[in-house]
Design a protein around this motif. Structure first.
Motif, PDB file in Angstrom:
ATOM      1  N   ALA A   5       0.867  -1.266   0.256  1.00 40.97           N
ATOM      2  CA  ALA A   5      -0.531   0.232   0.207  1.00 40.97           C
ATOM      3  C   ALA A   5       0.411   1.027  -0.227  1.00 40.97           C
ATOM      4  O   ALA A   5       0.520   2.401  -0.625  1.00 40.97           O
ATOM      5  CB  ALA A   5      -0.743   0.406   0.757  1.00 40.97           C
ATOM      6  N   ASN A   6       2.037   1.561   1.206  1.00 43.46           N
ATOM      7  CA  ASN A   6       2.764   1.956   1.038  1.00 43.46           C
ATOM      8  C   ASN A   6       3.425   2.720   0.255  1.00 43.46           C
ATOM      9  O   ASN A   6       3.735   3.590  -0.610  1.00 43.46           O
ATOM     10  CB  ASN A   6       4.040   1.885   2.264  1.00 43.46           C
ATOM     11  N   CYS A   7       3.830   1.873  -0.874  1.00 39.84           N
ATOM     12  CA  CYS A   7       4.612   1.764  -1.940  1.00 39.84           C
ATOM     13  C   CYS A   7       3.730   2.037  -3.265  1.00 39.84           C
ATOM     14  O   CYS A   7       4.330   3.627  -3.821  1.00 39.84           O
ATOM     15  CB  CYS A   7       5.018   0.448  -2.587  1.00 39.84           C
ATOM     16  N   THR A   8       2.484   1.622  -3.568  1.00 32.42           N
ATOM     17  CA  THR A   8       2.023   1.741  -4.802  1.00 32.42           C
ATOM     18  C   THR A   8       0.897   2.805  -4.915  1.00 32.42           C
ATOM     19  O   THR A   8       0.079   3.363  -5.486  1.00 32.42           O
ATOM     20  CB  THR A   8       1.302   1.130  -5.390  1.00 32.42           C
ATOM     21  N   GLY A   9       0.557   3.351  -3.239  1.00 25.63           N
ATOM     22  CA  GLY A   9      -0.853   4.346  -3.913  1.00 25.63           C
ATOM     23  C   GLY A   9      -1.746   4.117  -3.452  1.00 25.63           C
ATOM     24  O   GLY A   9      -2.122   4.591  -3.050  1.00 25.63           O
ATOM     25  N   ILE A  10      -2.067   2.658  -2.967  1.00 22.89           N
ATOM     26  CA  ILE A  10      -3.548   1.880  -2.957  1.00 22.89           C
ATOM     27  C   ILE A  10      -4.098   2.168  -1.336  1.00 22.89           C
ATOM     28  O   ILE A  10      -2.953   2.203  -0.445  1.00 22.89           O
ATOM     29  CB  ILE A  10      -3.511  -0.029  -3.845  1.00 22.89           C
ATOM     30  N   SER A  11      -4.892   1.564  -1.129  1.00 21.85           N
ATOM     31  CA  SER A  11      -5.800   1.548  -0.117  1.00 21.85           C
ATOM     32  C   SER A  11      -4.579   0.506   0.593  1.00 21.85           C
ATOM     33  O   SER A  11      -4.347  -0.568   0.294  1.00 21.85           O
ATOM     34  CB  SER A  11      -6.779   1.881   0.037  1.00 21.85           C
ATOM     35  N   TYR A  12      -4.808   0.305   2.277  1.00 19.93           N
ATOM     36  CA  TYR A  12      -4.780  -0.615   2.663  1.00 19.93           C
ATOM     37  C   TYR A  12      -5.364  -2.438   2.504  1.00 19.93           C
ATOM     38  O   TYR A  12      -5.025  -2.839   2.146  1.00 19.93           O
ATOM     39  CB  TYR A  12      -4.490  -0.315   4.548  1.00 19.93           C
ATOM     40  N   ALA A  13      -6.894  -1.645   1.965  1.00 21.15           N
ATOM     41  CA  ALA A  13      -7.622  -2.824   2.220  1.00 21.15           C
ATOM     42  C   ALA A  13      -8.079  -3.449   0.604  1.00 21.15           C
ATOM     43  O   ALA A  13      -7.971  -4.751   0.534  1.00 21.15           O
ATOM     44  CB  ALA A  13      -9.725  -2.051   2.287  1.00 21.15           C
ATOM     45  N   GLU A  14      -7.252  -2.388   0.105  1.00 18.32           N
ATOM     46  CA  GLU A  14      -7.339  -2.765  -1.853  1.00 18.32           C
ATOM     47  C   GLU A  14      -5.946  -3.978  -1.752  1.00 18.32           C
ATOM     48  O   GLU A  14      -6.399  -4.404  -1.383  1.00 18.32           O
ATOM     49  CB  GLU A  14      -7.229  -1.761  -2.354  1.00 18.32           C
TER      50      GLU A  14
END
Length: 124
Positions: A5-14
């Protein structure tokens, strides 16, 4: 899950849903093949495999990529001041964004790096 999530910018849930889809059990670590599939799903590629750990050997065998000489977290940060990465050390993964560690726990600078991933578009 957090590292992706932190590397790609997607949400934690995703990120959690992607890992779960490839076999990760809730509140458990992720084995190599589910991790490989999850990271490839979000267009990460292996930047490098380092050292001679079990994970490094497994990553090299399953991907056909060569293993590079060993590297510590400290030396990785020094040599990669810009960019986004997921760094995998023994039983832990964390994100590095523009030379800074983004993680929920302390990471020992002397830990040995096994595998580093980066977004495919960053490597071009």
């Amino acid at each position: 899950v957090r590292a992706l999530a932190n590397c790609t910018g997607i949400s934690y849930a995703e990120s959690h849903a992607i890992h779960k889809n490839y076999g990760r059990k809730t509140r458990k670590g992720t084995n190599w093949i589910p991790l490989l599939n999850s990271y490839q799903k979000v267009h990460l590629r292996i930047k490098g495999i380092y050292g001679s750990s079990y994970l490094s050997s497994l990553a090299s065998r399953t991907t056909g990529l060569q293993t590079n000489s060993g590297m510590t977290v400290k030396s990785f940060l020094k040599n990669h001041p810009k960019g986004k990465y997921v760094v995998i050390i023994a039983r832990h993964a964390f994100a590095v964004v523009d030379g800074g560690i983004i993680d929920g726990s302390l990471v020992n600078a002397n830990s040995r790096v096994s595998v580093v991933w980066e977004p495919k578009e960053q490597s071009l």
